[in-house]
Design an enzyme around this catalytic site. Structure first.
Site, mmCIF file in Angstrom:
data_model
loop_
_atom_site.group_PDB
_atom_site.id
_atom_site.type_symbol
_atom_site.label_atom_id
_atom_site.label_comp_id
_atom_site.label_asym_id
_atom_site.label_seq_id
_atom_site.Cartn_x
_atom_site.Cartn_y
_atom_site.Cartn_z
ATOM 1 N N ARG A 132 56.587 37.235 20.213
ATOM 2 C CA ARG A 132 57.577 36.906 19.183
ATOM 3 C C ARG A 132 58.292 35.634 19.607
ATOM 4 N NH1 ARG A 132 61.660 40.920 19.246
ATOM 5 N NH2 ARG A 132 63.034 39.337 20.124
ATOM 6 N N GLU A 154 63.701 31.245 22.512
ATOM 7 C CA GLU A 154 62.847 31.689 23.610
ATOM 8 C C GLU A 154 61.490 32.141 23.088
ATOM 9 O OE1 GLU A 154 64.643 34.990 25.586
ATOM 10 O OE2 GLU A 154 64.946 36.129 23.749
ATOM 11 N N ASN A 156 58.948 35.271 23.596
ATOM 12 C CA ASN A 156 58.912 36.650 24.084
ATOM 13 C C ASN A 156 57.463 37.093 24.214
ATOM 14 O OD1 ASN A 156 61.881 37.650 23.929
ATOM 15 N ND2 ASN A 156 61.538 36.615 21.978
ATOM 16 N N SER A 161 60.175 43.685 20.200
ATOM 17 C CA SER A 161 60.472 44.893 19.433
ATOM 18 C C SER A 161 60.852 44.608 17.984
ATOM 19 C CB SER A 161 61.606 45.661 20.115
ATOM 20 O OG SER A 161 62.764 44.855 20.191
ATOM 21 N N LYS A 329 61.877 32.154 31.728
ATOM 22 C CA LYS A 329 62.687 31.014 31.272
ATOM 23 C C LYS A 329 62.274 29.729 31.977
ATOM 24 C CE LYS A 329 65.168 33.706 28.648
ATOM 25 N NZ LYS A 329 64.416 34.957 28.881
ATOM 26 N N LYS A 391 70.825 30.519 31.774
ATOM 27 C CA LYS A 391 69.898 31.628 31.558
ATOM 28 C C LYS A 391 69.204 32.033 32.856
ATOM 29 C CE LYS A 391 68.601 30.884 26.713
ATOM 30 N NZ LYS A 391 67.440 30.825 25.791
ATOM 31 N N GLU A 395 64.703 39.352 30.591
ATOM 32 C CA GLU A 395 64.477 39.652 29.186
ATOM 33 C C GLU A 395 65.389 40.805 28.788
ATOM 34 O OE1 GLU A 395 62.559 37.802 27.319
ATOM 35 O OE2 GLU A 395 61.892 36.614 29.025
ATOM 36 N N GLY A 396 65.558 40.975 27.468
ATOM 37 C CA GLY A 396 66.268 42.151 26.984
ATOM 38 C C GLY A 396 67.638 41.884 26.394
ATOM 39 N N ARG A 477 67.233 38.944 12.896
ATOM 40 C CA ARG A 477 68.368 39.710 13.423
ATOM 41 C C ARG A 477 69.616 38.857 13.273
ATOM 42 N NH1 ARG A 477 66.337 40.090 19.281
ATOM 43 N NH2 ARG A 477 65.571 38.075 18.587
#
Length: 506
Positions: A132, A154, A156, A161, A329, A391, A395-396, A477
């Site tokens: 993603r 970023e 992913n 998800s 990253k 950064k 992740e997350g 989102r």
């Protein structure tokens, strides 16, 4: 199997306005169509579900920016694959400094290098990517610039998800649009991310069956590697159900700890992965990671051994360790170097299309030869901390540092600690008006949306064969414009979808 109950409340009143009424209908739609998440519950209480948080109406998003994100998704997927084809030497070199100062990155890299340098070679050169690529819609870079630009947040490469719940959010907004009978021009892109993701898993499963002989007495399944007590399990389960309904492929949810106790290789020769899922062991064709992206998932040494076991098996991994590491990253930062990007892109034109999406990024290397550039980057951020984000290799969501926290880190972290981070110019996304619905409560205000474009990719990192490379739907989102970092699962962002409009000069 635990009991569960569905909970949603929205207080009724005699003076409900139209927004309250529409929100009530939207909550009902979300619950009726499986757009739900679990609330924390302690045994022996039943698991309680609530609607996933969402924006009440589709948010305005620039049509040209959306089109560019869709167009570049296959380019970024292929870019990741080509970097993986560069082999362990490339990753070892580029992640050397980050791994020296970040123990989690170091452990992942060590596991990958061990698998890549196995005496019998890499057990499975085919990797599946359900990637993603996340973006903000931002204002043009000049003060007088009225254009809209797409800025990448970023890449992913693991546990990307909300493909399934995001699809349902798109359907919810179609429902709300019909409910309100709006006469506004409606350009709302179709979203079939759920089906596209399940189809990609099925394609990997089919390729495994074609390439590997198996004991006909054993069932072949797909493993979903998950976190215990996962609140977002229904986003995962919808995908599992589609895999069965569309392709007749069974799957099972297992944590890393469970795989450690139930998994084994069939032999040192064929290295097929077997899992005890019932009276007899099942063979595993595909391992799909929805966990394993952060150190908190590896609660014991056995969890690390489970990861090594899977990487050293013939199961197709989604992602393989090489794909996961390429989402670091640090890798995204080196891609800002035109020479690196051009090396792995198909053409200079493709490289330019991808480069146009990048925000500026800086290395904070502790190497003596980088001392001048690192000092200059740190000073830039100290002079204007609002304009930057720090950064780590994580992740997350919820890991980035902004403003006062960023300034404190730059002043107090050691050079070695800073070397495991990257510095990125802060994207100033365009805010739009919307209404957020969370746990039955509504809040109206300005929101900013982070657009994720899914890309499905299946390829062989040894001979270069590509079996699948497609754009696979989207996720939007949104969160209140006053919030810095965090996703839906973290309780900050909500599910949304784009209403495409022309928002500026292009």
């Amino acid at each position: 199997m635990s009991e569960c109950c569905l909970l949603w409340r929205m207080a009724a009143s005699n003076n409900e306005d139209s927004t309250d009424l529409v929100a009530r209908e939207a909550i009902s739609y979300a619950c009726a169509h499986g757009m739900v998440m679990a609330l924390p519950a302690a045994p022996p209480l039943p698991e309680t579900l609530t609607h996933a948080p969402f924006c009440l109406r589709a948010s305005r998003f620039d049509a040209s920016a959306f089109a560019l994100a869709v167009r570049t998704a296959p380019l970024f997927s292929k870019l990741i694959h080509r970097m993986a084809m560069a082999g362990p030497e490339f990753l070892a070199r580029e992640l050397d400094e980050a791994s020296q100062h970040d123990s989690f990155t170091a452990r992942l890299l060590a596991c990958y290098l061990d698998a890549a340098n196995h005496p019998r070679g890499l057990a499975q050169p085919v990797s599946l990517g359900l990637h993603r690529f996340d973006y903000f819609m931002a204002k043009g870079r000049g003060e007088m610039d009225q254009s809209v630009v797409l800025q990448q947040v970023e890449l992913n490469t693991i546990a990307s998800s909300f493909g399934c719940l995001g699809t349902r959010a798109s359907h919810l907004h179609e429902f709300v649009h019909q409910l309100e009978g709006s006469q506004v021009d409606w350009d709302h892109p179709e979203n079939r991310a759920d089906e596209a993701l399940s189809d990609a898993l099925a394609k990997a499963h089919g390729l495994w069956l074609k390439r590997h002989s198996q004991d006909s007495s054993k069932e072949v399944q797909v493993i979903f590697v998950v976190q215990p007590g996962e609140r977002n399990r229904f986003d995962q389960d919808i995908l599992r159900h589609l895999l069965l309904a569309r392709h007749r492929i069974r799957s099972v949810r297992l944590s890393l700890s469970e795989i450690a106790s139930k998994g084994r290789l069939s032999s040192d020769v064929d290295r097929a992965l077997e899992i005890e899922t019932g009276p007899s062991a099942a063979l595993v064709s595909v391992v799909y990671f929805r966990a394993g992206y952060g150190p908190g998932d590896y609660v014991s040494e056995a969890c690390w051994q489970a990861r090594v076991l899977m990487e050293n098996s013939t199961a197709i991994k989604c992602p393989s360790l090489s794909y996961q590491l390429l989402g670091a990253k640090k890798i995204q930062q080196i891609l800002c170097d035109p020479e690196v990007l051009t090396r792995f892109a198909d053409s200079p034109k493709d490289a330019q299309l991808m480069r146009d999406c990048f925000a500026s990024q800086w290395s904070l290397s502790a190497k003596p030869e980088a001392a001048t550039s690192t000092r200059a980057a740190i000073q830039l951020a100290l002079d204007n901390p609002h304009a930057f984000v720090l950064k780590p290799q994580r992740e997350g969501g919820g890991n980035n540092l902004y403003e006062a926290d960023l300034k404190k880190a730059l002043l107090t972290m050691s050079a070695d600690e800073l070397a495991s981070h990257i510095l990125m110019s802060r994207i100033e996304p365009i805010a739009v008006d919307n209404t957020i619905v969370r746990n039955g409560k509504i809040v109206s205000g300005q929101v900013v949306g982070e657009l994720g474009i899914f890309g499905t990719f299946l390829g062989d990192t040894q001979n270069g064969d590509i079996f699948l490379n497609e754009t696979a739907g989207y996720l939007l989102r949104s969160k209140l414009a006053t919030v810095d970092d965090g996703g839906v699962a973290a309780g900050v962002a909500v599910l949304d979808s784009p209403q495409l409009v022309n928002m500026g000069l292009h």
